[in-house]
Design a protein around this motif. Structure first.
Motif, PDB file in Angstrom:
ATOM      1  N   THR B 319       0.832  -1.208   0.000  1.00  0.00           N
ATOM      2  CA  THR B 319       0.000   0.000   0.000  1.00  0.00           C
ATOM      3  C   THR B 319       0.859   1.246   0.000  1.00  0.00           C
ATOM      4  OG1 THR B 319      -1.263  -1.282   1.598  1.00  0.00           O
ATOM      5  CG2 THR B 319      -2.066   0.928   1.070  1.00  0.00           C
ATOM      6  N   LEU B 320       1.928   1.176   0.769  1.00  0.00           N
ATOM      7  CA  LEU B 320       2.778   2.348   0.877  1.00  0.00           C
ATOM      8  C   LEU B 320       3.883   2.336  -0.153  1.00  0.00           C
ATOM      9  CD1 LEU B 320       3.109   2.406   4.730  1.00  0.00           C
ATOM     10  CD2 LEU B 320       1.694   3.826   3.296  1.00  0.00           C
ATOM     11  N   TYR B 321       3.738   1.502  -1.139  1.00  0.00           N
ATOM     12  CA  TYR B 321       4.755   1.378  -2.177  1.00  0.00           C
ATOM     13  C   TYR B 321       6.100   0.959  -1.636  1.00  0.00           C
ATOM     14  CZ  TYR B 321       1.663   3.158  -5.693  1.00  0.00           C
ATOM     15  OH  TYR B 321       0.623   3.315  -6.547  1.00  0.00           O
ATOM     16  N   LEU B 322       6.065   0.277  -0.507  1.00  0.00           N
ATOM     17  CA  LEU B 322       7.310  -0.305  -0.034  1.00  0.00           C
ATOM     18  C   LEU B 322       7.421  -1.727  -0.568  1.00  0.00           C
ATOM     19  CD1 LEU B 322       7.030   0.799   3.660  1.00  0.00           C
ATOM     20  CD2 LEU B 322       8.415   1.836   1.894  1.00  0.00           C
ATOM     21  N   SER B 323       8.547  -2.324  -0.337  1.00  0.00           N
ATOM     22  CA  SER B 323       8.755  -3.640  -0.933  1.00  0.00           C
ATOM     23  C   SER B 323       8.024  -4.711  -0.140  1.00  0.00           C
ATOM     24  CB  SER B 323      10.243  -3.955  -0.959  1.00  0.00           C
ATOM     25  OG  SER B 323      10.427  -5.317  -1.190  1.00  0.00           O
ATOM     26  N   GLY B 324       6.950  -5.196  -0.722  1.00  0.00           N
ATOM     27  CA  GLY B 324       6.184  -6.211  -0.024  1.00  0.00           C
ATOM     28  C   GLY B 324       6.962  -7.500   0.143  1.00  0.00           C
ATOM     29  N   ILE B 325       7.793  -7.798  -0.823  1.00  0.00           N
ATOM     30  CA  ILE B 325       8.542  -9.055  -0.758  1.00  0.00           C
ATOM     31  C   ILE B 325       9.476  -9.064   0.435  1.00  0.00           C
ATOM     32  CG2 ILE B 325      10.219 -10.457  -1.931  1.00  0.00           C
ATOM     33  CD1 ILE B 325       9.118  -9.629  -4.485  1.00  0.00           C
ATOM     34  N   LEU B 326      10.197  -7.968   0.585  1.00  0.00           N
ATOM     35  CA  LEU B 326      11.106  -7.928   1.729  1.00  0.00           C
ATOM     36  C   LEU B 326      10.327  -7.918   3.034  1.00  0.00           C
ATOM     37  CD1 LEU B 326      13.847  -5.550   0.412  1.00  0.00           C
ATOM     38  CD2 LEU B 326      13.942  -7.986   0.740  1.00  0.00           C
ATOM     39  N   ALA B 327       9.152  -7.293   2.995  1.00  0.00           N
ATOM     40  CA  ALA B 327       8.339  -7.274   4.212  1.00  0.00           C
ATOM     41  C   ALA B 327       7.930  -8.673   4.605  1.00  0.00           C
ATOM     42  CB  ALA B 327       7.100  -6.407   3.992  1.00  0.00           C
ATOM     43  N   ILE B 328       7.451  -9.425   3.624  1.00  0.00           N
ATOM     44  CA  ILE B 328       6.959 -10.744   3.983  1.00  0.00           C
ATOM     45  C   ILE B 328       8.118 -11.645   4.389  1.00  0.00           C
ATOM     46  CG2 ILE B 328       6.945 -11.897   1.753  1.00  0.00           C
ATOM     47  CD1 ILE B 328       4.206 -12.858   2.338  1.00  0.00           C
ATOM     48  N   THR B 329       9.261 -11.434   3.789  1.00  0.00           N
ATOM     49  CA  THR B 329      10.422 -12.224   4.186  1.00  0.00           C
ATOM     50  C   THR B 329      10.810 -11.933   5.626  1.00  0.00           C
ATOM     51  OG1 THR B 329      11.191 -11.976   1.935  1.00  0.00           O
ATOM     52  CG2 THR B 329      12.724 -12.870   3.506  1.00  0.00           C
ATOM     53  N   ALA B 330      10.884 -10.651   5.938  1.00  0.00           N
ATOM     54  CA  ALA B 330      11.264 -10.280   7.297  1.00  0.00           C
ATOM     55  C   ALA B 330      10.246 -10.788   8.297  1.00  0.00           C
ATOM     56  CB  ALA B 330      11.405  -8.765   7.392  1.00  0.00           C
ATOM     57  N   CYS B 331       8.978 -10.729   7.897  1.00  0.00           N
ATOM     58  CA  CYS B 331       7.935 -11.208   8.797  1.00  0.00           C
ATOM     59  C   CYS B 331       8.116 -12.693   9.072  1.00  0.00           C
ATOM     60  CB  CYS B 331       6.576 -10.950   8.150  1.00  0.00           C
ATOM     61  SG  CYS B 331       5.190 -11.405   9.171  1.00  0.00           S
ATOM     62  N   ALA B 332       8.376 -13.441   8.014  1.00  0.00           N
ATOM     63  CA  ALA B 332       8.533 -14.884   8.199  1.00  0.00           C
ATOM     64  C   ALA B 332       9.713 -15.196   9.100  1.00  0.00           C
ATOM     65  CB  ALA B 332       8.712 -15.563   6.842  1.00  0.00           C
ATOM     66  N   VAL B 333      10.802 -14.497   8.868  1.00  0.00           N
ATOM     67  CA  VAL B 333      12.000 -14.783   9.658  1.00  0.00           C
ATOM     68  C   VAL B 333      11.776 -14.453  11.124  1.00  0.00           C
ATOM     69  CG1 VAL B 333      14.352 -14.067  10.027  1.00  0.00           C
ATOM     70  CG2 VAL B 333      13.587 -14.566   7.755  1.00  0.00           C
ATOM     71  N   THR B 334      11.142 -13.327  11.358  1.00  0.00           N
ATOM     72  CA  THR B 334      10.918 -12.927  12.752  1.00  0.00           C
ATOM     73  C   THR B 334       9.947 -13.859  13.434  1.00  0.00           C
ATOM     74  OG1 THR B 334      10.816 -10.749  11.749  1.00  0.00           O
ATOM     75  CG2 THR B 334      10.591 -10.869  14.114  1.00  0.00           C
ATOM     76  N   MET B 335       8.918 -14.186  12.692  1.00  0.00           N
ATOM     77  CA  MET B 335       7.827 -14.912  13.294  1.00  0.00           C
ATOM     78  C   MET B 335       8.237 -16.317  13.661  1.00  0.00           C
ATOM     79  SD  MET B 335       4.255 -14.780  11.400  1.00  0.00           S
ATOM     80  CE  MET B 335       4.854 -15.923  10.211  1.00  0.00           C
TER      81      MET B 335
END
Lengths: 173, 791
Positions: B319-335
């Motif tokens: 939505t914010l034109y940020l990189s969704g791919i990196l977001a989901i990757t970081a989320c997976a790693v953290t989670m």
């Protein structure tokens, strides 16, 4: 090195559950990965030489010092009168030899070889196969024909192998 | 009238059968084509027939258009799954070629069918569908299954290599292609710089994980693994970010209007997009970890939470034109770290499998679509462009690998050898990512889109097939060349022993890295994060639960089986008598070596083997079981030594934490005390139980028989002999000795539980079981001699 010793001390303290100041066998057995190591018990025993039940920090470090990577310095420079450092090839081999030789008679008998084999091999191998493998192993290494492998014969059979690298843990540098 | 109704009805029924067949079982080509061609005929016919009898209700109806899209999509996925089954059935094949090859072939097949029947393929590949539905599962899966510790240890190198490598590749390829385009002879003059740069960015998106399975045999070291993983992980994200930025450039200005300010803004945007995405991902990861802390009672929604939050992180970042791919990757790693400890075992398995499934589906669809569009009319072939693309891809990858690693090797403690670098260079296999990006190029900005698509397809085909198939032999060649061929059995055994020893020592040392940062993070993690994010009750490791399962199974089997054949005894004696050493022929040696290589236990690997396309059942689990069973037996053996010792006080002193470990731990406490005496007994003590069970294999199911073996001794002992210490008579005959030993053990266990004050449910359950044991065995107490006599 200093930093390494510090880390080892932290680890020692982390392993020492009840803050006794020394490690007992139970503490080492708590390490989960050792439980599924086929040689786990023997490794733990090797930390407790001569039947002690308490392992203090110097003893801990002494055993681990066997696994320090060998320095690449010129061996001729070292003073020959000093005892060899613990991580020399001979000492590493001696340490490994102790894993086989439980009764500490200085030889690996056929039975001891068989036991180690049993520990390391899956259950599909039959007893006869294991025995013949143990026979063959002793045969290959045994030169004076006494049916057991002495330390010198052990060393000789492994002379081609890069022991220094096999038994070195990098982080202990 | 009725006749006319019958006529359309009978072919309709045949067609219905065909439809049913095609829907239910393997969709063969003839079926599908017959289907699709027949559908049109049928619908035409029904249209015709329905006009005549306007008021009749037709008995059979067919409405293919209604289900067309999901129907065909499902058929494709099924077809790909069947192909995968076939692929894995023939066992040598997965080692020869990566699975991507297979998927591409299936796609090409489907494509040829569709092309042949002139069928209109469903609009699977649409920009929004791709970015919203197909891409997130793939990225999520790769982020979730990544081993985090090696990743963070090598984070610097990975960022350096993946980030800079992607940039170098993209710009390098783009620029060189632009230079080629300037040459008038090739007819490519209308491709200006931006378009070439864009093409460069999308073609540099590599997918090297696909080849990991192929060269896994060579046991590449952990660092190399992590490099390839890290590259795959970050590469997609970086390519997409670059792609979007360049598309924005292309849309905004004509080429001449671009000022340096815009370029700077582009770079800044690159960084903002990347870091912002990661930041978002981490936040969402923490939120979902926190929520899973409270889901004890509704464990069915735990997978849902995990997936929805990851997806939400992706969408929020987009939505914010940020990189969704990196977001989901970081989320997976953290989670992953916290969720794993919080969720129940079944939820954990569900999450893993579901993730794999989703990503497989996505990737299959993309590959099939790639195959479909291969065989079609939308191609433009230009020899110069395509060949130069191929050439430049390889050249620039080589340049980036060797240059970047040369620099980073100066700073690394464990430098990458030249061999490793060659492997990394050669594993630059393109995958679905670049194809999707190429396909989604907007036609308005790229009048020669077909050229790009064709070029991308050629590169993908080339790299996947040729590089994918040859990388296995190459890696093996590079490895094997160094080691000497024939080792004696001695050496093999000793090498394996030393490997195990080293692994054990490393475990004793614990895991720490060179970086102080990581240690500090771990401390912070333990102090604060874990308290907040993880549930109150103790986490159970998988080894513990495995052990408990084993114990229960063993107890149940012991309670059930009372009979077994006693042939083991005679074999046992025979085996002990073959003492003579024989001269062995070379074939025997060879067979021995084979036995050893197959059966020696694997050394514990730090990084678990990763396969992109399925979850391999861990063979190490089976090995762990066997080792644990053995240890348990040895512990039982040594129990008899410690029987008379005051273990009661020892046990009482231990706190409740020990209970979360298998109950053999208190046993080992006793063993500790017991090992002081009769240490010479150890070797012979260890000897016999192994003989008893290793002599068993020829009798079929191992564990049951092994356990049953222990049953005889236990049940055949009269109660009176229980209290007699068995230290006298070192060798009263092998059978007798095995008989004598384990019985008192169960008593000691029983009493040991009673002495423990804590009412852990496991302890009570075991107590119940063991009392059942005892009651059972007391009845059989008198059958001592008949059982022994059965020899």
């Amino acid at each position: 090195s200093q930093a390494c010793l510090l880390r080892l001390h932290h680890r020692f303290q982390a392993l020492d559950r009840n803050n006794k100041g020394y490690l007992s066998r139970v503490d080492l057995q708590q390490i989960g990965a050792l439980a599924v190591n086929p040689l786990g018990d023997r490794i733990i025993d090797s930390f407790f030489p001569d039947g002690n039940h308490q392992l203090d920090f110097p003893g801990f470090v002494r055993v681990l010092a066997h696994f320090r990577p060998v320095d690449e310095e010129d061996p001729g420079v070292r003073d020959p009168k000093q005892p060899e450092p613990l991580n020399s090839r001979m000492n590493k081999l001696r340490f490994a030899f102790q894993l086989y030789d439980l009764d500490r008679d200085g030889k690996i008998s056929r039975n001891e070889m068989l036991q180690v084999l049993r520990l390391m091999v899956g259950v599909q191998v039959t007893e006869e196969q294991l025995e013949s493998i143990a026979d063959r192993t002793v045969q290959e290494a045994d030169e004076d024909g006494d049916g057991a492998v002495s330390f010198l014969e052990f060393t000789k059979s492994l002379e081609k192998m890069n022991i220094e690298q096999k038994m070195s843990i990098r982080i202990l540098k | 009238m009725a006749l006319k109704m019958l006529l359309p009805a009978s072919p309709a029924s045949c067609l219905l059968l065909l439809v049913a067949l095609a829907g239910a079982e393997a969709a063969s080509d003839s079926n599908e084509s017959a289907n699709s061609t027949a559908q049109d005929a049928v619908s035409a016919r029904f249209a015709a027939s329905s006009r005549e009898p306007a008021e009749r209700i037709s008995v059979f109806e067919l409405d293919y258009d209604y289900v067309q899209v999901p129907y065909e999509v499902t058929l494709w996925i099924l077809l790909a799954s069947l192909a995968k089954i076939g692929f894995h059935l023939y066992r040598r094949l997965p080692r020869l070629m990566p699975e991507s090859c297979l998927l591409i072939l299936v796609g090409a097949l489907v494509g040829s069918v569709i092309f042949g029947t002139d069928h209109k393929s469903p609009p699977v590949m649409d920009s929004s569908i791709y970015f919203l539905y197909l891409l997130p599962p793939i990225v999520l899966e790769s982020g979730y299954f990544m081993p985090t510790r090696p990743f963070f240890e090598n984070l610097g190198s990975i960022l350096w290599w993946a980030g800079l490598g992607a940039l170098i590749n993209a710009f390098g390829i783009g620029l060189s292609l632009y230079l080629v385009c300037q040459v008038q002879a090739f007819g490519l003059g209308d491709l200006h710089l931006l378009q070439n740069l864009l093409f460069g960015s999308l073609i540099s998106a590599v997918d090297p994980v696909a080849v990991l399975a192929v060269f896994e045999e060579a046991r590449v070291n952990e660092q190399l693994y992590m490099m390839i993983f890290g590259e795959a992980l970050l590469n997609d994200g970086i390519s997409v970010v670059l792609y979007n930025i360049l598309i924005a450039f292309t849309k905004m200005h004509k080429f001449e209007d671009i000022e340096p300010v815009d370029i700077l803004a582009g770079c800044a945007r690159f960084i903002v997009v990347g870091c912002g995405g990661v930041f978002f991902g981490i936040i969402f990861g923490f939120i979902s970890a926190f929520i899973t802390r409270f889901t004890q009672n509704i464990s069915a929604i735990e997978p849902l939470i995990v997936f929805m939050f990851s997806y939400l992180s992706y969408l929020a970042a987009e939505t914010l034109y940020l990189s969704g791919i990196l977001a989901i990757t970081a989320c997976a790693v953290t989670m992953k770290k916290y969720v794993e400890e919080n969720v129940s075992q079944t939820s954990y398995t569900t999450i893993k499998y579901f993730m794999k499934m989703l990503s497989s589906v996505s990737e299959t669809l993309i590959f099939i679509f790639m195959g479909v569009s291969t065989i079609g009319k939308n191609h433009e072939w230009n020899w110069a462009f395509i060949c130069f693309t191929l050439v430049f891809c390889q050249i620039w990858r080589a340049i980036s690998v060797f240059a970047l690693f040369y620099v980073s090797n100066q700073f690394r403690t464990f430098p990458f050898s030249l061999k490793d670098q060659c492997i990394i260079f050669y594993s630059g296999v393109r995958g679905a990512g670049s194809f999707s990006l190429a396909f989604l190029l907007p036609l308005s900005l790229f009048p020669r889109k077909k050229l790009f698509v064709t070029a991308t397809l050629v590169v993908i085909y080339f790299t996947v097939f040729i590089q994918g198939i040859t990388i296995g032999p190459l890696v093996r060649y590079l490895d094997v060349r160094k080691t000497n061929k024939k080792e004696s059995i001695n050496e093999e055994l000793h090498i394996r022993l030393m490997d195990h020893l080293k692994a054990g020592m490393e475990d004793v040392c614990g895991q720490w890295s060179h970086y102080q940062v990581r240690d500090k993070f771990k401390k912070f993690d333990h102090k604060y994060l874990r308290k907040i994010l993880i549930r109150k009750n103790l986490p159970k490791s998988s080894i513990v639960s495995l052990y408990k399962k084993l114990e229960m199974k063993q107890a149940i089997e012991m309670a059930e089986t009372g009979i077994l054949s006693s042939t083991a005894f005679s074999v046992l004696q025979q085996a002990q008598r073959t003492q003579a050493t024989k001269r062995l022929s070379p074939e025997d040696v060879e067979s021995m070596r084979d036995i050893l290589t197959q059966n020696l236990y694997q050394v514990r690997q730090r990084t678990l083997s990763y396969n992109k396309y399925n979850l391999k059942p861990q063979s190490s689990e089976k090995q762990a079981k066997e080792i644990l069973i053995r240890r348990q037996n040895t512990l039982r053996e040594s129990l008899r030594k410690g029987r008379s010792l005051p273990w009661g006080t020892q046990v009482g002193a231990k706190n409740i934490r020990y209970l979360s470990f298998p109950y053999s731990k208190p046993q080992s406490g006793r063993r500790n005390a017991g090992a002081a005496e009769a240490s010479d007994d150890d070797s012979s003590g260890l000897g016999l139980p192994f003989i008893t069970f290793s002599a068993r294999p020829q009798l079929g199911s191992l564990r049951e028989s092994r356990l049953a073996q222990e049953v005889i001794p236990m049940k055949s002992l009269p109660q009176a002999t229980m209290t007699v210490p068995f230290r006298d008579g070192r060798d009263p005959g092998p059978g007798r000795r095995t008989v004598a030993r384990p019985r008192p053990l169960f008593f000691t266990l029983e009493e040991e539980f009673e002495s423990r004050a804590e009412s852990d449910e496991e302890a009570s359950a075991l107590r119940v079981r063991w009392t059942a044991e005892r009651g059972h065995s007391r009845e059989h107490g008198q059958s001592h001699s008949p059982l022994l006599r059965r020899k």
